[in-house]
Design an enzyme around this catalytic site. Sequence first.
Site, PDB file in Angstrom:
ATOM      1  N   ASN A  39       0.871  -1.186   0.000  1.00 36.39           N
ATOM      2  CA  ASN A  39       0.000   0.000   0.000  1.00 36.39           C
ATOM      3  C   ASN A  39       0.905   1.231   0.000  1.00 36.39           C
ATOM      4  OD1 ASN A  39      -1.769   2.064   0.567  1.00 36.39           O
ATOM      5  ND2 ASN A  39      -2.211   1.398   2.672  1.00 36.39           N
ATOM      6  N   LYS A  87       0.030   4.229  -0.169  1.00 33.59           N
ATOM      7  CA  LYS A  87      -0.641   5.393   0.444  1.00 33.59           C
ATOM      8  C   LYS A  87      -0.481   6.610  -0.480  1.00 33.59           C
ATOM      9  CE  LYS A  87       0.221   3.279   4.856  1.00 33.59           C
ATOM     10  NZ  LYS A  87       0.255   3.401   6.301  1.00 33.59           N
ATOM     11  N   HIS A  94      -9.211   0.507   5.261  1.00 27.31           N
ATOM     12  CA  HIS A  94      -7.924   0.758   5.925  1.00 27.31           C
ATOM     13  C   HIS A  94      -8.175   1.678   7.114  1.00 27.31           C
ATOM     14  CE1 HIS A  94      -3.860   2.152   6.672  1.00 27.31           C
ATOM     15  NE2 HIS A  94      -3.442   1.101   5.995  1.00 27.31           N
ATOM     16  N   GLU A 146      -6.685   4.156   8.115  1.00 30.67           N
ATOM     17  CA  GLU A 146      -6.549   5.582   7.796  1.00 30.67           C
ATOM     18  C   GLU A 146      -7.830   6.120   7.140  1.00 30.67           C
ATOM     19  OE1 GLU A 146      -2.810   5.391   5.683  1.00 30.67           O
ATOM     20  OE2 GLU A 146      -1.852   4.719   7.536  1.00 30.67           O
ATOM     21  N   GLU A 171      -4.624  -5.487  10.833  1.00 34.07           N
ATOM     22  CA  GLU A 171      -3.601  -4.464  11.032  1.00 34.07           C
ATOM     23  C   GLU A 171      -3.850  -3.722  12.345  1.00 34.07           C
ATOM     24  OE1 GLU A 171      -1.844  -3.116   7.054  1.00 34.07           O
ATOM     25  OE2 GLU A 171      -3.707  -2.013   7.284  1.00 34.07           O
ATOM     26  N   GLY A 215       3.035   1.955  10.609  1.00 37.53           N
ATOM     27  CA  GLY A 215       3.967   3.065  10.418  1.00 37.53           C
ATOM     28  C   GLY A 215       4.745   3.462  11.661  1.00 37.53           C
ATOM     29  N   SER A 275       4.038  -2.447  10.174  1.00 40.49           N
ATOM     30  CA  SER A 275       5.498  -2.436  10.331  1.00 40.49           C
ATOM     31  C   SER A 275       6.173  -3.749   9.934  1.00 40.49           C
ATOM     32  CB  SER A 275       5.881  -2.045  11.763  1.00 40.49           C
ATOM     33  OG  SER A 275       5.461  -0.713  12.032  1.00 40.49           O
TER      34      SER A 275
END
Length: 260
Positions: A21, A23, A105, A107, A175, A181, A220
């Site tokens: 991904n 992003k 996701h 985010e 996730e 991240g 990560s």
Amino acid sequence: MQKTHHWSLNTMSARPLVAGNWKMNGNPQSVEEFRKMAEGYTPELAAKVELLICPPAVFLAQLANENSISVGAQNCHSAVSGAHTGDISAEMIKSVGGTAVIVGHSERREGYGETDADVAAKAEAAWRAGITAVVCIGESLEQREAGETIAVVTEQITKSLPDATTSENTVVAYEPIWAIGTGKTPTAQDVADVHKALRDSLVERFGEDGSKIRLLYGGSVKPSNADELLNLANVNGALVGGASLKADDFLGIAGAYLNF
Ligand code: PEP
């Protein structure tokens, strides 16, 4: 905890999936990095693992059908078309050669208030267009520290997956939000425990096909921890953010499958 087969049951026939991904990163020159990935995606590696890259949507058409690595989008709207400024439909993704779309996701859930119901509608949109839905779930740090992880992700997987989910049309990515991240990952035992609970939930709801739905771990993942994380029972691949931007890192993660 370690497994002898990649799949929980020997009936599992699909290869594991390592999905990247990007992003909101990349530019027209990123096609060069994508080509480097394909150069390292040898027949030996391709026999063991499927690769997918999800660039920003404006680069989809440029990257799709460029080489043996599949390309997908990071989000879609649930409608086919209409007055939805700034959105793209699953049909548009398919029309330029995309084969998958990430939905839900964290985010998107956190930044845009997407609910489990929204995510389920997007998964159905992906199927309507004939592409795979990569459905993301995961707990917050607060939920993890309160001991609510299994309850939270079980509820998310139940509500985010429509009834027509199959191992062919859907991939699930677990996730933990706090691992995305940050360089932090759960312990291998924690990942194995969550994936076991998710697998049980999938089998309970979808029967034997639930044992074949690919369950990715994300958060990560990097070459140095891929061996440990990807070789766990019920972990059928990875969803990779930062480390999917560089061919060496992405291939280093996928290359873990050559060791198992
Ligand atoms: C992600 O955003 O899906 C992700 C897993 O990111 P990272 O690998 O950078 O933690």
